[in-house]
Every structure is written in structure tokens, then in C-alpha cells.
Design a protein around this motif. Structure first.
Motif, mmCIF file in Angstrom:
data_model
loop_
_atom_site.group_PDB
_atom_site.id
_atom_site.type_symbol
_atom_site.label_atom_id
_atom_site.label_comp_id
_atom_site.label_asym_id
_atom_site.label_seq_id
_atom_site.Cartn_x
_atom_site.Cartn_y
_atom_site.Cartn_z
ATOM 1 N N ASN A 135 0.790 -1.239 0.000
ATOM 2 C CA ASN A 135 0.000 0.000 0.000
ATOM 3 C C ASN A 135 0.813 1.275 0.000
ATOM 4 O O ASN A 135 0.287 2.355 -0.252
ATOM 5 N N ARG A 136 2.127 1.198 0.297
ATOM 6 C CA ARG A 136 2.940 2.423 0.261
ATOM 7 C C ARG A 136 4.402 2.042 0.072
ATOM 8 O O ARG A 136 4.768 0.859 0.104
ATOM 9 N N GLY A 137 5.228 3.068 -0.118
ATOM 10 C CA GLY A 137 6.664 2.859 -0.197
ATOM 11 C C GLY A 137 7.078 1.961 -1.359
ATOM 12 O O GLY A 137 6.498 2.010 -2.452
ATOM 13 N N ALA A 139 6.812 -6.394 3.070
ATOM 14 C CA ALA A 139 6.369 -5.724 4.304
ATOM 15 C C ALA A 139 7.463 -5.750 5.359
ATOM 16 O O ALA A 139 8.135 -6.764 5.554
ATOM 17 N N GLY A 167 18.491 -0.827 -1.287
ATOM 18 C CA GLY A 167 19.108 0.497 -1.270
ATOM 19 C C GLY A 167 18.581 1.274 -0.071
ATOM 20 O O GLY A 167 17.696 0.796 0.657
HETATM 21 N N1 LIG Z 1 13.490 2.451 2.826
HETATM 22 C C1 LIG Z 1 14.721 1.973 3.013
HETATM 23 O O1 LIG Z 1 15.731 2.717 2.964
HETATM 24 C C2 LIG Z 1 14.928 0.516 3.265
HETATM 25 C C3 LIG Z 1 16.244 0.057 3.408
HETATM 26 C C4 LIG Z 1 16.474 -1.293 3.633
HETATM 27 C C5 LIG Z 1 15.411 -2.168 3.686
HETATM 28 N N2 LIG Z 1 14.131 -1.706 3.556
HETATM 29 C C6 LIG Z 1 13.046 -2.700 3.604
HETATM 30 O O2 LIG Z 1 12.217 -2.532 2.471
HETATM 31 C C7 LIG Z 1 10.878 -2.955 2.756
HETATM 32 C C8 LIG Z 1 9.893 -1.858 2.369
HETATM 33 O O3 LIG Z 1 10.247 -0.700 3.119
HETATM 34 P P1 LIG Z 1 9.701 0.758 2.787
HETATM 35 O O4 LIG Z 1 10.860 1.664 2.808
HETATM 36 O O5 LIG Z 1 8.784 0.731 1.622
HETATM 37 O O6 LIG Z 1 8.871 1.015 4.148
HETATM 38 P P2 LIG Z 1 7.519 1.817 4.431
HETATM 39 O O7 LIG Z 1 7.338 2.924 3.468
HETATM 40 O O8 LIG Z 1 7.559 2.104 5.897
HETATM 41 O O9 LIG Z 1 6.389 0.708 4.130
HETATM 42 C C9 LIG Z 1 6.340 -0.450 4.921
HETATM 43 C C10 LIG Z 1 5.249 -1.348 4.381
HETATM 44 O O10 LIG Z 1 5.214 -2.533 5.196
HETATM 45 C C11 LIG Z 1 3.864 -2.680 5.677
HETATM 46 N N3 LIG Z 1 3.786 -3.381 6.955
HETATM 47 C C12 LIG Z 1 4.335 -3.036 8.135
HETATM 48 N N4 LIG Z 1 3.962 -3.910 9.082
HETATM 49 C C13 LIG Z 1 3.155 -4.819 8.484
HETATM 50 C C14 LIG Z 1 2.437 -5.953 8.929
HETATM 51 N N5 LIG Z 1 2.454 -6.357 10.213
HETATM 52 N N6 LIG Z 1 1.717 -6.666 8.030
HETATM 53 C C15 LIG Z 1 1.674 -6.273 6.739
HETATM 54 N N7 LIG Z 1 2.302 -5.192 6.252
HETATM 55 C C16 LIG Z 1 3.028 -4.477 7.125
HETATM 56 C C17 LIG Z 1 3.337 -1.269 5.796
HETATM 57 O O11 LIG Z 1 1.939 -1.283 5.895
HETATM 58 P P3 LIG Z 1 1.129 -0.185 6.783
HETATM 59 O O12 LIG Z 1 0.924 0.995 5.878
HETATM 60 O O13 LIG Z 1 -0.129 -0.869 7.143
HETATM 61 O O14 LIG Z 1 1.979 0.158 7.963
HETATM 62 C C18 LIG Z 1 3.864 -0.706 4.479
HETATM 63 O O15 LIG Z 1 3.076 -1.128 3.401
HETATM 64 C C19 LIG Z 1 10.866 -3.308 4.251
HETATM 65 O O16 LIG Z 1 11.022 -4.685 4.433
HETATM 66 C C20 LIG Z 1 12.099 -2.565 4.777
HETATM 67 O O17 LIG Z 1 12.617 -3.163 5.961
HETATM 68 C C21 LIG Z 1 13.877 -0.386 3.343
#
Ligand SMILES: NC(=O)c1ccc[n+]([C@@H]2O[C@H](COP(=O)([O-])OP(=O)(O)OC[C@H]3O[C@@H](n4cnc5c(N)ncnc54)[C@H](OP(=O)(O)O)[C@@H]3O)[C@@H](O)[C@H]2O)c1
Length: 231
Positions: free
Chosen positions: A11-13, A86, A184
Motif C-alpha cells: 500500500n505504500r513505499g 512488508a 538500497g
Molecule cells: N526504505 C529503506 O531505505 C529501506 C532500506 C532497507 C530495507 N528496507 C526494507 O524494504 C521494505 C519496504 O520498506 P519501505 O521503505 O517501503 O517502508 P515503508 O514505506 O515504511 O512501508 C512499509 C510497508 O510494510 C507494511 N507493513 C508493516 N507492518 C506490516 C504488517 N504487520 N503486516 C503487513 N504489512 C506491514 C506497511 O503497511 P502499513 O501501511 O499498514 O503500515 C507498508 O506497506 C521493508 O522490508 C524494509 O525493511 C527499506
């Protein structure tokens, strides 16, 4: 024939950007999971514009009952790619402010969630074409990058990496490719506005990597741009 991807946190990110790429490619059907479909307007709009390519179901990856309902909604259909995206990065992770309850929740989301989905969909993946389980991990879980702080997040992603390494070995006879990826440092709610790369760059790279994976790639830790990451 279009392949099927199951995508969590859509749904986001990064997850929303990935959903857009898979849907607009024309080659994939997307089964998207998100915690609150009624509060996911961008994903809902994408689904209503592409009813044949995108189905959205409620999914809380930390809740076993929710995972079971989600898997039941998919039914017996073959799944070609499970994309565990997620994840959660909680607050209060420094030595002087460590929240153990939040750490427990983070473990359920970041480590056990992807395993629950993988095991729940194993039968579907066995029927898939070039079946793949790809989980978005993080460089913050790499043992090759010694760093302090962010105890909960780092440890849940390190444990995730170890679990997926084992899964790659255990599923090698099934020719199911199991890979973890660092996306990244990405400008999302989690990564913040000062991060290195745009969400489109991260998602575009992940899309290219995951759609090209073969069984022989199993057990790799890759970055969004396709380069290898140290474990
Ligand atoms: N952004 C970065 O720099 C970065 C770097 C390294 C790794 N990552 C990894 O990349 C992935 C995506 O991150 P992002 O940056 O897009 O983060 P984000 O914008 O915070 O989005 C997180 C997503 O995960 C969902 N989520 C959280 N808890 C959940 C649950 N219990 N059940 C189902 N969905 C859940 C959130 O849904 P809700 O809207 O309902 O909360 C949202 O859709 C994650 O695994 C993160 O650890 C990100």
C-alpha cells in the motif's frame, strides 16, 4: 500467459511502487496484501484501473490468522513469485531506550512474517513457473557491516537472512529459488527524505532482478541494482 506475484506491504513505499511496475508490465497478475485495504487509496485506485491484473486482500504478516485467511483467498492457484516486502523499523532502539515489546513485534513482522508466507504458499509455489521467494531484507542485517544501534531492526533482518539461507537449501530439490535483497537506502516513510535513492529507482531495480531470477540464483543476497551483497 501472465505469471502471478504475491506481494506484501503493497500500500505504500517500495511495495506500492512494485505493485505499479508489475501491473503495468502486462506480464503479471498481482495478489497484493496490505493491513488495511480500506485505508489504501493509491492501491485501491490501481486495482480499480486494472481489475484483471491486481487483487487486494487484507494481510497482517505478524498475525497467523490473517496469513491463513490471505493464503486461503489465493486458494490452489500457482504462484510464481512470493515477494515479501512488508517490514517495520520501530522507534526506541538505542541502548538507553530499548523497547523489548516493540522488538518482539518487529521480529514477528520482519523475520517470522516472510517465513509464514513462504510456508503457507509452498504448495502454490511448487505449481509455479520458475518459482521464487524473494524477501526484502536490509544491509542493516549484514554481519559484514559492523554497526551499533537499531538493535531490533538489525537483528530481525539478520535472523531473516539466516532463515532464508536455510530455506534456500531446504527447497533446492524443489527448484524454488530463495533470495534476499537490500533495496538500497530509499526515500520512503521508513528511509526518510535524506535517503540515497528514489523509490522508483529501487523498485525498478528490484523488478528487473526478481523477474530474471533462475533456480541457480538460490541462496544469494542481492542489491536492488543486481550486485551481490555481503552476508
Ligand atoms: N526504505 C529503506 O531505505 C529501506 C532500506 C532497507 C530495507 N528496507 C526494507 O524494504 C521494505 C519496504 O520498506 P519501505 O521503505 O517501503 O517502508 P515503508 O514505506 O515504511 O512501508 C512499509 C510497508 O510494510 C507494511 N507493513 C508493516 N507492518 C506490516 C504488517 N504487520 N503486516 C503487513 N504489512 C506491514 C506497511 O503497511 P502499513 O501501511 O499498514 O503500515 C507498508 O506497506 C521493508 O522490508 C524494509 O525493511 C527499506
Amino acid at each position: 500467459m501472465r505469471q502471478t506475484v504475491v506481494l506484501t506491504g503493497a500500500n505504500r513505499g517500495i511495495g506500492l511502487a512494485l505493485a505499479r511496475l508489475f501491473v503495468t508490465s502486462g506480464n503479471w497478475r498481482v495478489v497484493a496484501g496490505c493491513r488495511n485495504p480500506d485505508s489504501a487509496p493509491e492501491l485501491a485506485a490501481l486495482a480499480s484501473e486494472n481489475p484483471d491484473a491486481l487483487a487486494v486482500h487484507a494481510l497482517d504478516v505478524a498475525d497467523p490468522a490473517s496469513v491463513s485467511s490471505f493464503v486461503a483467498a489465493i486458494g490452489e492457484r500457482p504462484v510464481d513469485l512470493l515477494l515479501n516486502n512488508a517490514g517495520v523499523l520501530g522507534k526506541h532502539q538505542s541502548l538507553d531506550d530499548l523497547d523489548f515489546e516493540a522488538w518482539d513485534h518487529e521480529f514477528r513482522v520482519n523475520t517470522m512474517g516472510p517465513m509464514r508466507l513462504a510456508l503457507g504458499l509452498l504448495g502454490n509455489l511448487r505449481k509455479g513457473t520458475d518459482p521464487r521467494i524473494v524477501t526484502i531484507s536490509s544491509q542493516m542485517g549484514s554481519m559484514a557491516r559492523p554497526r551499533g544501534g537499531a538493535y531490533a531492526y538489525r537483528s530481525t533482518k539478520a535472523a531473516l537472512n539466516k532463515a532464508m539461507q536455510g530455506l534456500a537449501l531446504d527447497l533446492s530439490d524443489d527448484d524454488i529459488c530463495v533470495v534476499v535483497m537490500h533495496p538500497g537506502w530509499v526515500r520512503t516513510d521508513m528511509g526518510g527524505s535524506g535517503a540515497d535513492i528514489a523509490v522508483e529507482e529501487s523498485a525498478g531495480g528490484i523488478f528487473s532482478v526478481v523477474t530474471g531470477l533462475k533456480a541457480a540464483d538460490t541462496g544469494r543476497f542481492l542489491q536492488w541494482n543486481g550486485s551481490e551483497h555481503d552476508w
